[in-house]
Design a protein around this motif. Structure first.
Motif, mmCIF file in Angstrom:
data_model
loop_
_atom_site.group_PDB
_atom_site.id
_atom_site.type_symbol
_atom_site.label_atom_id
_atom_site.label_comp_id
_atom_site.label_asym_id
_atom_site.label_seq_id
_atom_site.Cartn_x
_atom_site.Cartn_y
_atom_site.Cartn_z
ATOM 1 N N ASP A 234 70.676 -9.404 58.192
ATOM 2 C CA ASP A 234 72.016 -9.297 57.631
ATOM 3 C C ASP A 234 71.905 -8.783 56.205
ATOM 4 O O ASP A 234 71.480 -9.514 55.313
ATOM 5 N N PRO A 235 72.263 -7.513 55.962
ATOM 6 C CA PRO A 235 72.112 -6.969 54.613
ATOM 7 C C PRO A 235 73.004 -7.646 53.583
ATOM 8 O O PRO A 235 72.774 -7.509 52.395
ATOM 9 N N ALA A 236 74.007 -8.378 54.005
ATOM 10 C CA ALA A 236 74.885 -9.072 53.064
ATOM 11 C C ALA A 236 74.483 -10.537 52.895
ATOM 12 O O ALA A 236 75.180 -11.295 52.229
ATOM 13 N N ALA A 237 73.375 -10.938 53.494
ATOM 14 C CA ALA A 237 72.937 -12.340 53.423
ATOM 15 C C ALA A 237 72.512 -12.699 52.000
ATOM 16 O O ALA A 237 72.324 -11.839 51.145
ATOM 17 N N ASN A 238 72.320 -13.977 51.777
ATOM 18 C CA ASN A 238 71.894 -14.495 50.483
ATOM 19 C C ASN A 238 70.380 -14.338 50.350
ATOM 20 O O ASN A 238 69.617 -15.023 51.020
ATOM 21 N N TYR A 239 69.955 -13.427 49.480
ATOM 22 C CA TYR A 239 68.534 -13.197 49.224
ATOM 23 C C TYR A 239 68.224 -13.486 47.772
ATOM 24 O O TYR A 239 69.040 -13.252 46.891
ATOM 25 N N ARG B 235 67.634 -11.633 42.918
ATOM 26 C CA ARG B 235 68.619 -11.180 43.892
ATOM 27 C C ARG B 235 68.767 -9.668 43.821
ATOM 28 O O ARG B 235 68.698 -9.075 42.751
ATOM 29 N N ARG C 37 73.600 -4.873 44.471
ATOM 30 C CA ARG C 37 74.277 -3.966 45.393
ATOM 31 C C ARG C 37 74.880 -2.820 44.589
ATOM 32 O O ARG C 37 75.448 -3.037 43.517
ATOM 33 N N THR C 38 74.743 -1.605 45.091
ATOM 34 C CA THR C 38 75.224 -0.436 44.372
ATOM 35 C C THR C 38 75.583 0.680 45.345
ATOM 36 O O THR C 38 75.047 0.726 46.452
ATOM 37 N N GLU C 39 76.458 1.558 44.925
ATOM 38 C CA GLU C 39 76.794 2.749 45.699
ATOM 39 C C GLU C 39 76.047 3.968 45.161
ATOM 40 O O GLU C 39 76.256 5.077 45.626
ATOM 41 N N THR D 221 71.705 5.134 48.836
ATOM 42 C CA THR D 221 71.684 4.468 50.136
ATOM 43 C C THR D 221 70.278 4.566 50.711
ATOM 44 O O THR D 221 69.569 5.538 50.486
#
Length: 101
Positions: free
Chosen positions: A31-36, A64, A67-69, A72
Motif C-alpha cells: 500500500d503506497p499510502a501506508a504508514n512508513y 517517513r 510525497r511529491t508530484e 513518479t
C-alpha cells in the motif's frame, strides 16, 4: 583535449547501473499510502537507529517518505503498468521527472 577522468567514468557507471534484489519472500501488503518510517524529529541514532514516535510505521529506522508530484516511480510507462511480480524475472522501473529546475 583530454578524455574523461577515470573517476568520472566510474561515477557514470555507478549511477547508471542499478542492481535490484528481492528474495521473493511473501509481501504482507503493498500500500503506497501506508504508514512508513518515523517522524524525523523522533528518529535517534545510538547503537543503531531508534524511533520514539508513537505513530511509527513499517520500517521505523528510516524517515517517513515525502510525497511529491515532482517525480513518479512506476513499474510501467504510465499506460499499461504490470499488475503482477515474478521472482527472478527482470522488471523495468520507470522514473519520470515532472518538474524541472
Amino acid at each position: 583535449m583530454p578524455g574523461p577522468s577515470l573517476g568520472a567514468v566510474f561515477a557514470l557507471v555507478l549511477f547508471t547501473t542499478v542492481n535490484a534484489y528481492s528474495n521473493g519472500g511473501r509481501v504482507e501488503f503493498c500500500d503506497p499510502a501506508a504508514n512508513y518510517g518515523c517522524d524525523p524529529a523522533q528518529l535517534k541514532q545510538g547503537n543503531g537507529w531508534t524511533c520514539d514516535d508513537p505513530g511509527k510505521g513499517t520500517m521505523p529506522w528510516v524517515k517517513r517518505p515525502v510525497r511529491t508530484e515532482v517525480y513518479t516511480v512506476r513499474s510501467g510507462d504510465g499506460t499499461q503498468d504490470p499488475t503482477t511480480y515474478t521472482p527472478g524475472a527482470y522488471n523495468t522501473i520507470h522514473l519520470r521527472v515532472n518538474q524541472f529546475g
